[in-house]
Design a protein around this motif. Structure first.
Motif, PDB file in Angstrom:
ATOM      1  N   THR A  42       0.858  -1.185   0.000  1.00 16.18           N
ATOM      2  CA  THR A  42       0.000   0.000   0.000  1.00 16.18           C
ATOM      3  C   THR A  42       0.891   1.230   0.000  1.00 16.18           C
ATOM      4  OG1 THR A  42      -1.645  -1.227   1.270  1.00 16.18           O
ATOM      5  CG2 THR A  42      -1.875   1.162   1.236  1.00 16.18           C
ATOM      6  N   LYS A  43       0.458   2.275  -0.699  1.00 17.12           N
ATOM      7  CA  LYS A  43       1.198   3.537  -0.796  1.00 17.12           C
ATOM      8  C   LYS A  43       0.272   4.684  -0.426  1.00 17.12           C
ATOM      9  CE  LYS A  43       1.512   5.385  -4.881  1.00 17.12           C
ATOM     10  NZ  LYS A  43       0.745   6.611  -4.824  1.00 17.12           N
ATOM     11  N   ALA A  44       0.797   5.641   0.325  1.00 18.00           N
ATOM     12  CA  ALA A  44       0.068   6.880   0.592  1.00 18.00           C
ATOM     13  C   ALA A  44       0.814   8.011  -0.115  1.00 18.00           C
ATOM     14  CB  ALA A  44      -0.013   7.159   2.088  1.00 18.00           C
ATOM     15  N   VAL A  50      -4.303   6.993  -1.314  1.00 18.73           N
ATOM     16  CA  VAL A  50      -3.922   5.641  -0.889  1.00 18.73           C
ATOM     17  C   VAL A  50      -4.244   4.643  -1.987  1.00 18.73           C
ATOM     18  CG1 VAL A  50      -4.353   3.836   0.819  1.00 18.73           C
ATOM     19  CG2 VAL A  50      -4.267   6.227   1.528  1.00 18.73           C
ATOM     20  N   GLN A  51      -3.262   3.809  -2.335  1.00 17.06           N
ATOM     21  CA  GLN A  51      -3.443   2.804  -3.379  1.00 17.06           C
ATOM     22  C   GLN A  51      -2.765   1.511  -2.965  1.00 17.06           C
ATOM     23  OE1 GLN A  51      -2.333   3.836  -7.299  1.00 17.06           O
ATOM     24  NE2 GLN A  51      -3.114   5.909  -7.146  1.00 17.06           N
ATOM     25  N   GLU A  52      -3.242   0.408  -3.517  1.00 11.67           N
ATOM     26  CA  GLU A  52      -2.604  -0.886  -3.315  1.00 11.67           C
ATOM     27  C   GLU A  52      -2.148  -1.429  -4.653  1.00 11.67           C
ATOM     28  OE1 GLU A  52      -4.945  -3.714  -1.199  1.00 11.67           O
ATOM     29  OE2 GLU A  52      -4.902  -2.561   0.650  1.00 11.67           O
ATOM     30  N   GLY A  53      -1.082  -2.235  -4.623  1.00 18.52           N
ATOM     31  CA  GLY A  53      -0.581  -2.847  -5.841  1.00 18.52           C
ATOM     32  C   GLY A  53       0.348  -3.996  -5.527  1.00 18.52           C
ATOM     33  N   ARG A  95      -0.103  -3.914   4.838  1.00 18.21           N
ATOM     34  CA  ARG A  95      -1.156  -3.914   5.852  1.00 18.21           C
ATOM     35  C   ARG A  95      -1.126  -5.237   6.601  1.00 18.21           C
ATOM     36  NH1 ARG A  95      -6.269  -1.040   4.899  1.00 18.21           N
ATOM     37  NH2 ARG A  95      -5.790   0.776   3.663  1.00 18.21           N
ATOM     38  N   GLY A  96      -1.183  -5.154   7.915  1.00 16.47           N
ATOM     39  CA  GLY A  96      -1.197  -6.349   8.747  1.00 16.47           C
ATOM     40  C   GLY A  96      -2.590  -6.636   9.269  1.00 16.47           C
ATOM     41  N   PRO A  97      -2.678  -7.462  10.301  1.00 17.62           N
ATOM     42  CA  PRO A  97      -3.983  -7.810  10.856  1.00 17.62           C
ATOM     43  C   PRO A  97      -4.605  -6.659  11.642  1.00 17.62           C
ATOM     44  CG  PRO A  97      -2.226  -8.846  12.101  1.00 17.62           C
ATOM     45  CD  PRO A  97      -1.582  -8.186  10.930  1.00 17.62           C
ATOM     46  N   SER A  98      -5.886  -6.780  11.887  1.00 18.21           N
ATOM     47  CA  SER A  98      -6.609  -5.771  12.670  1.00 18.21           C
ATOM     48  C   SER A  98      -6.186  -5.812  14.121  1.00 18.21           C
ATOM     49  CB  SER A  98      -8.120  -6.012  12.583  1.00 18.21           C
ATOM     50  OG  SER A  98      -8.553  -5.828  11.264  1.00 18.21           O
TER      51      SER A  98
END
Length: 144
Positions: A42-44, A50-53, A95-98
């Motif tokens: 994830t990038k901010a 915010v984007q994921e790739g 991103r990890g767990p909640s």
């Protein structure tokens, strides 16, 4: 050197994404190979938010042109996500767990450096994000 805050005319600008962001806690810093190829990152960024790739490459050499000089950054990593001018310096993380109801674990991975693009008759199409890993001991910049 002391700073006289009474002379300040504008407040410093801090990037705060306005959507799709969970509160998170940085739990650890990942090394270059801790995320597998095609793993999600994830990038901010201040321009693209915010984007994921997917991680495409651990070690890409990237060449920039700046004021007539060529600058080559060795062994940056490349992610399939869009970046634009202004995103440089933004965090890249996994991103990890909640944790509880409203937050997540965050694993720091790198810093946005630039992007690869396709130039179609002056129309720029951003393709991938180029980033520097936090374990940047192998990186160097060559000026030519």
């Amino acid at each position: 050197m002391t700073v006289d805050t009474r002379q300040r005319t504008i407040a410093p600008q801090v990037f705060r994404p306005y959507y799709d962001v969970d509160w998170g806690t940085v739990m650890k810093v990942l090394g270059r190979f801790d995320v597998p190829l095609w793993g999600r990152l994830t990038k901010a960024g201040i321009t693209t938010d915010v984007q994921e790739g997917e991680l495409l490459n651990y070690c890409s050499d990237v060449t920039y042109r700046d004021s007539g000089r060529t600058i080559t950054v060795k062994c940056a990593f490349e992610i399939r996500m869009v970046s634009l001018d202004g995103d440089s310096g933004g965090p890249i993380y996994e991103r990890g767990p909640s944790i509880g109801l409203n937050s997540i674990e965050v694993y720091a991975y790198g810093i946005t450096s630039g992007y690869r693009y396709l130039n179609l008759s002056g129309y720029i199409i951003p393709l991938t994000t180029i980033a520097l890993p936090l374990d940047a001991y192998q990186l160097y910049v060559q000026y030519t």
